[in-house]
Design a protein around this motif. Structure first.
Motif, PDB file in Angstrom:
ATOM      1  N   GLN A  62     -69.753  38.517-103.728  1.00  0.00           N
ATOM      2  CA  GLN A  62     -69.093  39.493-102.855  1.00  0.00           C
ATOM      3  C   GLN A  62     -67.986  40.170-103.670  1.00  0.00           C
ATOM      4  O   GLN A  62     -66.848  39.714-103.679  1.00  0.00           O
ATOM      5  CB  GLN A  62     -68.494  38.801-101.635  1.00  0.00           C
ATOM      6  N   ASP A  63     -68.339  41.244-104.367  1.00  0.00           N
ATOM      7  CA  ASP A  63     -67.345  41.931-105.197  1.00  0.00           C
ATOM      8  C   ASP A  63     -67.301  43.432-104.895  1.00  0.00           C
ATOM      9  O   ASP A  63     -66.843  44.224-105.714  1.00  0.00           O
ATOM     10  CB  ASP A  63     -67.618  41.698-106.681  1.00  0.00           C
ATOM     11  N   GLY A  64     -67.739  43.809-103.695  1.00  0.00           N
ATOM     12  CA  GLY A  64     -67.748  45.224-103.331  1.00  0.00           C
ATOM     13  C   GLY A  64     -66.523  45.662-102.563  1.00  0.00           C
ATOM     14  O   GLY A  64     -66.494  46.764-102.018  1.00  0.00           O
ATOM     15  N   TYR A  65     -65.482  44.807-102.521  1.00  0.00           N
ATOM     16  CA  TYR A  65     -64.289  45.134-101.734  1.00  0.00           C
ATOM     17  C   TYR A  65     -63.434  46.193-102.431  1.00  0.00           C
ATOM     18  O   TYR A  65     -63.575  46.445-103.629  1.00  0.00           O
ATOM     19  CB  TYR A  65     -63.462  43.869-101.477  1.00  0.00           C
ATOM     20  N   ASP A  66     -62.533  46.793-101.664  1.00  0.00           N
ATOM     21  CA  ASP A  66     -61.620  47.780-102.232  1.00  0.00           C
ATOM     22  C   ASP A  66     -60.192  47.383-101.901  1.00  0.00           C
ATOM     23  O   ASP A  66     -59.932  46.273-101.434  1.00  0.00           O
ATOM     24  CB  ASP A  66     -61.942  49.193-101.715  1.00  0.00           C
ATOM     25  N   ALA A 121     -62.799  33.316-105.462  1.00  0.00           N
ATOM     26  CA  ALA A 121     -63.718  32.368-104.825  1.00  0.00           C
ATOM     27  C   ALA A 121     -64.995  32.203-105.635  1.00  0.00           C
ATOM     28  O   ALA A 121     -65.264  32.944-106.584  1.00  0.00           O
ATOM     29  CB  ALA A 121     -64.051  32.835-103.408  1.00  0.00           C
ATOM     30  N   LEU A 122     -65.806  31.237-105.249  1.00  0.00           N
ATOM     31  CA  LEU A 122     -67.081  31.007-105.916  1.00  0.00           C
ATOM     32  C   LEU A 122     -67.969  32.242-105.887  1.00  0.00           C
ATOM     33  O   LEU A 122     -68.778  32.461-106.790  1.00  0.00           O
ATOM     34  CB  LEU A 122     -67.812  29.833-105.254  1.00  0.00           C
ATOM     35  N   ARG A 123     -67.815  33.068-104.846  1.00  0.00           N
ATOM     36  CA  ARG A 123     -68.587  34.314-104.755  1.00  0.00           C
ATOM     37  C   ARG A 123     -67.709  35.533-105.026  1.00  0.00           C
ATOM     38  O   ARG A 123     -68.110  36.652-104.746  1.00  0.00           O
ATOM     39  CB  ARG A 123     -69.221  34.431-103.366  1.00  0.00           C
ATOM     40  N   ASN A 124     -66.522  35.313-105.544  1.00  0.00           N
ATOM     41  CA  ASN A 124     -65.561  36.359-105.890  1.00  0.00           C
ATOM     42  C   ASN A 124     -64.544  36.578-104.772  1.00  0.00           C
ATOM     43  O   ASN A 124     -63.377  36.228-104.924  1.00  0.00           O
ATOM     44  CB  ASN A 124     -66.286  37.668-106.283  1.00  0.00           C
ATOM     45  N   ALA A 125     -64.944  37.155-103.638  1.00  0.00           N
ATOM     46  CA  ALA A 125     -63.978  37.588-102.629  1.00  0.00           C
ATOM     47  C   ALA A 125     -63.275  36.398-101.960  1.00  0.00           C
ATOM     48  O   ALA A 125     -63.925  35.457-101.503  1.00  0.00           O
ATOM     49  CB  ALA A 125     -64.675  38.444-101.573  1.00  0.00           C
ATOM     50  N   TRP A 126     -61.944  36.481-101.906  1.00  0.00           N
ATOM     51  CA  TRP A 126     -61.118  35.467-101.255  1.00  0.00           C
ATOM     52  C   TRP A 126     -59.853  36.145-100.763  1.00  0.00           C
ATOM     53  O   TRP A 126     -59.387  37.132-101.346  1.00  0.00           O
ATOM     54  CB  TRP A 126     -60.760  34.355-102.229  1.00  0.00           C
ATOM     55  N   PRO A 582     -62.628  43.769-114.233  1.00  0.00           N
ATOM     56  CA  PRO A 582     -62.437  43.324-112.852  1.00  0.00           C
ATOM     57  C   PRO A 582     -62.623  41.823-112.696  1.00  0.00           C
ATOM     58  O   PRO A 582     -63.671  41.287-112.979  1.00  0.00           O
ATOM     59  CB  PRO A 582     -63.510  44.108-112.087  1.00  0.00           C
ATOM     60  N   GLY A 583     -61.538  41.201-112.257  1.00  0.00           N
ATOM     61  CA  GLY A 583     -61.608  39.789-111.927  1.00  0.00           C
ATOM     62  C   GLY A 583     -61.519  38.837-113.091  1.00  0.00           C
ATOM     63  O   GLY A 583     -61.665  37.642-112.921  1.00  0.00           O
ATOM     64  N   SER A 584     -61.237  39.327-114.324  1.00  0.00           N
ATOM     65  CA  SER A 584     -61.372  38.427-115.450  1.00  0.00           C
ATOM     66  C   SER A 584     -60.138  37.605-115.749  1.00  0.00           C
ATOM     67  O   SER A 584     -60.224  36.638-116.474  1.00  0.00           O
ATOM     68  CB  SER A 584     -61.733  39.229-116.705  1.00  0.00           C
TER      69      SER A 584
END
Length: 686
Positions: A62-66, A121-126, A582-584
């Protein structure tokens, strides 16, 4: 009188966005790696080496958030009596969003004023705040930003119980949460049950993650005299409580950097943890003996910690939050063995405690923790009986549906024939078209009707291997084989899958050959996650190929950031991506290989003071504490570029700034920064 109602809470909220259709062949970066494992006790070492998850499959990322916050009504379920009001988010992992003590009007939890996902999170979005229920594997669970089933159940005392349940898909564990608030109770009880319906042993993991306000006068009380310290430096060390390196570790704001403390439980002591203010009042979490682990996490008072708090709670006021947690094991690096056909259960209690402030903040730690235990004695003594009462209705059939989760549980029951409790039903009609698309595989076929494959059901590998051949079956076979460690078999399957973007992308990931990525992008040039991943990989190995892919890339902030990276040239191209991808950056401290303008981490090499960055604050421009640019000596940022690139770079960075890419942790609006004018004096830092 206890009332259960469905309402809405209106929050400034970012869009969660769509799931990333690319197969997550690996997990998000896991910061809890332990290198000194040989030095640890045998049981701790065994639990750490057991059950590690290497991919969130069958779930997709889940990394499509803004980071565009819009006033949004979020469905909530409210359970309240005359003393307490509890607010739960059934659509976001069952998060206990708020717990209010009515007599004082005090919010006992840290209640985030916004909904803003970030890559943790494990799926990115938290998202931060409230009480999160982490099940399955080390990290924030796969369902933390996903809906759960919710229903009304009649409690053992006739009051309504709010039940939430869902299938945790990486372990196939049925997760049940029963929120129970008796009429006259000042404590919210949460009954938790994990069911393993399968015929095999399953690695089990649970941590209740409780966000509480932090301030200089707040202290954490817990029945422990030692703790395992993990400072995100790959070591787990046993230290004394409360003093560590000359500071009292039980005061969250006294830590300079991010750190975990996993408290060693004392024999013959009940299980609880509390956060109390200067007056001795605050939140306590207690549980029956099934949940023995306790933890304190802080972001730390450095630039990185403050930046993360601001990033997770835009517009943050006050001192932010710390986390007190409760788990099945001693540490979050461990997994325990849940036998086949078995369930584990325990009861947790949440509420306000009050203890003599002089005792709670005593310099003598044993005086402080014993005062806490004495204040909680009535609650702790009653918990076993309350658990027995709850267990009487743990299997009660829900009487009224309040929210609908996923259909994955129903699909797994259709495949396996497992028996689960009637209190946590997975009805066939909960399956949507997404889940029903897999049903033909039970009869040996999987029609290739959709050109976008779903997350591979890796537990269905035998069915996939026996199914009729088509490109989609070969694609899923490859993912399932890769998940099981058969890399050569995966490559062979993806090659059999043919000329489709999904198999070609996977070949690019596994082989490292960017030619596969380029062809995948030619087939799906509109798929931003694919283009971003492909270009990022090619910039490290084949710049000409990356340029070809960038030439026709979609207009997206993540693409713009890659254009910046490319414009910086080969000398600096690798370093900015380490910290700006992103996210690294580290999910805990904000550490990256160079220091970000927003977090302030030091670069590895000495650079001129004219490369110092500054960031905006409410009062104007303020110097970041110890950040220096990664660019060549005495070179302002835009001057590091060839003349032909400078204008494009400035325009591109302005687009990134206004359009929403974070230099730190994913898509979203970047914190504005700039360099001090060349004539300004900046002190040199070592």
């Amino acid at each position: 009188m206890t009332i259960l109602s469905a309402q809405n809470v209106v929050l400034p909220a970012a869009s969660l966005g769509p799931e990333n259709p690319l197969a997550p062949l690996r997990t998000q970066r896991e910061p809890h790696h332990v290198e000194n494992i040989a030095d640890l006790p045998a049981d701790l070492r065994e639990n750490i080496e057991y059950g590690r998850l290497h991919s969130p499959l069958p779930c997709l990322n889940q990394d499509g958030y803004d980071r565009t916050l819009v006033e949004t009504p979020l469905p909530v379920l409210v359970l309240e009596n005359d003393h307490v009001r509890a607010t739960v988010l059934p659509g976001l992992g069952g998060r206990l969003y708020s717990l209010v003590h009515k007599a004082t009007g005090e919010e006992l939890l840290y209640r985030n004023p916004v909904f803003q996902p970030a890559n943790l999170a494990l799926r990115n979005a938290w998202f931060a705040g409230g009480v999160e229920w982490n099940v399955g594997s080390t990290g924030h669970w796969t369902g933390t930003c996903a809906p759960m089933h919710a229903a009304r159940v009649e409690g053992p005392d006739g009051t309504p119980v709010l039940r939430l349940w869902e299938l945790e898909r990486t372990r196939n564990l049925v997760t049940q949460l029963d929120f129970w608030l008796p009429d006259d109770s000042e404590f919210l009880y949460v009954g938790v049950r994990l069911q393993n319906p399968s015929e095999t042993e399953v690695p089990a993991y649970w941590w209740s993650n409780i966000a509480v306000p932090q301030s200089p006068d707040r202290r954490v009380l817990v029945p422990a005299d030692q703790a395992w310290r993990f400072g995100y430096g790959s070591r787990l060390d046993l230290v004394d409580v409360p003093l560590y390196e000359g500071a009292d570790l039980t005061y969250p704001t006294r830590h300079p950097r991010a750190v975990d403390f996993f408290f060693e439980p004392l024999a013959d002591e009940d299980s609880w943890i509390a956060s109390v203010d200067g007056a001795g009042a605050g939140l306590v979490q207690a549980s029956t003996e099934g949940l023995q682990g306790r933890k304190l996490f802080v972001w730390g008072q450095g630039d990185g910690g403050h930046r993360w708090q601001e990033w997770l709670s835009p517009g943050l006021e006050g001192d932010g939050y710390a986390e007190i947690q409760a788990g099945l094991a001693r540490t979050q690096m461990e997994h325990l063995k849940l036998p086949a056909g078995t369930n584990w259960h325990w009861l947790e209690a949440y509420g306000r405690m009050s203890v003599d402030p002089a005792a709670a903040h005593s310099d003598d730690w044993r005086t402080a923790r014993r005062a806490g235990a004495a204040a909680l004695a009535p609650l702790l003594e009653a918990l076993p009986a309350q658990e027995e009462a709850w267990l009487e209705i743990a299997d009660a059939v829900p009487t009224e549906s309040l929210a609908v989760g996923s259909g994955w549980g129903a699909l797994e029951l259709a495949r396996t024939g497992w028996t689960v409790s009637g209190g946590t039903p997975f009805a066939p009609d909960t399956m949507t078209a997404r889940e029903r698309a897999w049903l033909p595989l039970l009869d040996g076929r999987l029609p290739a009707e959709d050109d976008v494959p779903d997350g591979t059901l890796v537990a269905w590998r035998e069915l996939l291997e026996a199914a009729e051949d088509n490109w989609l079956v070969w694609y899923h076979r490859g993912v399932a084989r890769h998940y099981d460690g058969d890399v050569d078999g995966a490559i062979a399957a993806w090659r059999q899958s043919g000329d489709n973007a999904w198999a070609l992308r996977n070949l690019g990931v596994v082989t490292g050959e960017s030619v596969y990525y380029e062809r995948a992008v030619e087939l799906r040039p509109d798929l931003v996650p694919l283009v971003v991943e492909a270009v990022a990989a090619a910039l490290d190995s084949d710049v000409a190929r990356a340029e070809r892919m960038l030439a026709h890339a979609p207009d997206d902030p993540r693409i713009q950031l890659l254009q910046v990276r490319h414009a910086l040239g080969p000398e600096t191209r690798r370093a900015p991506m380490n910290c700006w991808r992103p996210g690294s950056s580290s999910p805990r401290s904000g550490r990256a290989r160079i220091r970000s303008p927003s977090t302030g981490w030091r670069p590895r090499r000495h650079l001129a003071p004219t490369g110092q960055f500054h960031r905006s604050t409410s009062s104007g421009w303020a110097e970041t504490d110890n950040f220096r640019s990664t660019l060549p000596l005495a070179t302002p940022l835009h001057r590091a570029l060839p003349c032909s690139c400078r204008k494009d770079f400035v325009l591109t960075w302005n687009q990134v700034e206004s359009g929403g890419v974070s230099p730190v942790c994913g898509k979203g609006r970047a914190r504005q920064f700039r360099q001090r004018p060349r004539h300004s004096r900046v002190a040199r830092r070592g």
